[in-house]
Enzyme design. Sequence first.
Site, PDB file in Angstrom:
ATOM      1  N   GLU A 107       0.961  -1.071   0.057  1.00 57.36           N
ATOM      2  CA  GLU A 107       0.041   0.032   0.105  1.00 57.36           C
ATOM      3  C   GLU A 107       0.711   1.426  -0.149  1.00 57.36           C
ATOM      4  OE1 GLU A 107      -2.950   0.439  -0.635  1.00 57.36           O
ATOM      5  OE2 GLU A 107      -3.460   2.370   0.117  1.00 57.36           O
ATOM      6  N   ASP A 108       1.886   1.239   0.572  1.00 59.51           N
ATOM      7  CA  ASP A 108       2.658   2.497   0.930  1.00 59.51           C
ATOM      8  C   ASP A 108       4.009   2.727   0.072  1.00 59.51           C
ATOM      9  OD1 ASP A 108       0.603   3.351   2.588  1.00 59.51           O
ATOM     10  OD2 ASP A 108       1.590   2.927   4.566  1.00 59.51           O
TER      11      ASP A 108
END
Length: 730
Positions: free
Chosen positions: A80-81
């Site tokens: 996600e990051d």
Amino acid sequence: METFEEHYASMRTAIEKHMPGVDMALIDRAVEYANRKHQYQKRKDGSPYIIHPLAVAQIVAEMGLDLDAVLSALLHDCIEDTDASHEDIEKIFGTTVAELVEGVTKLTRANFSTSEQAQMENLRKMFMAMSKDIRVVLVKIADRLHNMRTMQYQTPAKQISKCRETMDIYAPLAHRLGMQRIKWELEDLSLRYLAPKEYDEIMSYLQAHQEQDEVFMRTIQERISQRLTAVGIPNKTYGRIKHVYSIYRKMQAQGKTIDELYDIYAFRCIVDTIPDCYNVLGHVHDLFNLVPGRFKDYISTPKPNMYQSLHTTVIGSQGIPFEVQIRTWEMHHTAEYGVAAHWKYKQGTGDGSEKDFEWVRRLLETQQDSDAEEFVQSLKIDMFDDEVFVCTPKGRIVSLPAGSTPIDFAYAIHSGVGNAMIGAKINNRIANIDAKLRNGDIVEVLTSKSAKGPSRDWLTICKSNQARTKIKQWFKKEKREENIVHGRSSFESEMKRMALPLTALTDGDLEDHLLKKLGFDNWDDLYAAIGYGGLTATKAVGRIRDDITKAVKAQSAEKQQLSPLRTTPEDPAAKLNRHAVNGVIVEDIDSCMIKFAKCCAPVPGDAIVGFITKGFGVSIHRADCPNAQGREDPKQAARWVRVRWAGEEEQPFETTLELDAITRDGLLLDLATVMTTARARVKELYGKDLPNGRSTFTVRFEVKNVSELESIRKKLLNVRDVTGSRRGQN
Ligand code: MN
């Protein structure tokens, strides 16, 4: 500020304690990988980001999950990051870990916030359904727990929304999965932000009474353990104050302040065997006074979430009531960690997915509790894969049969949305309308006012009965309009080809006779049938041709006797029954669909013409619109129809009444007088004597509309010796 070293050390301790013999080198590799990927990120409090995955991994280790779960906890925010990809993680840590991380990422991306109470259950189901593997849920719960523990660094708005979500989704899930300890912590942390005043009130009361409480709890604890030790039952007994949120709830439910509340103490007695549990129960009841009606045996009848214990409430010598929970160590672990405890006691190497669910399910299916059923149901969604949960961009959840497409989604929202659909976006990307929807997808239907409606292929693409039914309905309904317009036009041109007057179709008795002969209740049904191809115009006209010819001959023969031959103009009476649609009356076609052409946008008062479109009724153009000039073209001429504004002053039109009467002198004059006093514009009035002492009179005159015609007819019928009337041909 918290440091990497501190967190790493305590995670390591937890792993060594709860997962002895695990491959620490692999864990270090994941720590190193995550640390490198997150190196430029900071947490809200300014500490390095890696602290968060370390803390989550520690929670997962304390739950007693396996190595794959701990690795995916360390990597859970990488996809996600950071620039880490599924393939990347798969290459280094294997398929299972990559899939777990992927699963957690999906849950992170999904929007689980809603204000609708009715959606909560769907939200939880979707959460479960999105997590193919129960470990995904557990890692996500651990992630949320750490975020809740560090909630003080968030903005107040974020605190509130996260805490709501925690109360709506995470705490109930933790409860269902039997993870008491985590559920309590999540509830207490949420309460702190959702009801800060009450939270502080309870906390300061508990702090103020801490010493007193400790003395009380030590006294009770000692009495119980001394007795049990004396009779030779190994035990661990301790007292505790119930958690803040449960005290808060008791206060709310009973409308009491905390000092009025009884039963905030709970004692736990953990022993080795089930027979010991019942022995302990006997001793507790011997030591203290039993509060009737509070004993519960969750050992013989476990709670739906697998919880087992004996509960009893007693009153000590101080007159303070307290609850005692008696359980074995295994029950204790199950109560604390729920589903996760299963990994602790598991023999051999399960794959941590469906097979493990089977174990949970078998346990749960033995219960008759309806709550158990619901719980099993929520697990089944995962196991049997027969439903898919997706969201609207606003977060409303829609449940569809597995394999559904954006078409199903659109019709589940509203049939209008489905019919106007021209495309779809899934997760903000343009997608095919036959794409298979997956759990958690955010689906947006693209619609257009000029959409042509569903296509027939949709019937084979869509998965839900709901969509199929609605599409079929559309075809039936839309086709009817279309069919009537087309059927009518081919029927009427066949009539013209055979030189038959259209007026015959609306001629009172003849109309009924013709319809009966054709086998239809009304003309629209006939036209629809012709348009649909169930009957050809040639055949239909052929069936009634002779009857019309005969009737026309008879009528004109009759007329020829009465008056000199005259040509009849087009029957204006046919106009009488026309209904306006959108303020426009289409001559010759009743109640068809009307739309105003965009090219010239006619407004009332403009001279207008109508064009019979394929599939959308009649399109209205201004007479001077360039697109309307094609009506001169003989090939198109048949599709242009005369139209007028409904509110427009109608041109007067001629109508004819035939009157039956008993022959008498002066009757013609009486009729003429009635017509004059009614201010009717008479064109023709004549009579003819019949052999049997009767006469007929024919009066042709102008009227503006039917009501004027009817009022004149009534006046004529009131004339003495007039016995009947009928509409005649002009
Ligand atoms: Mn996270």
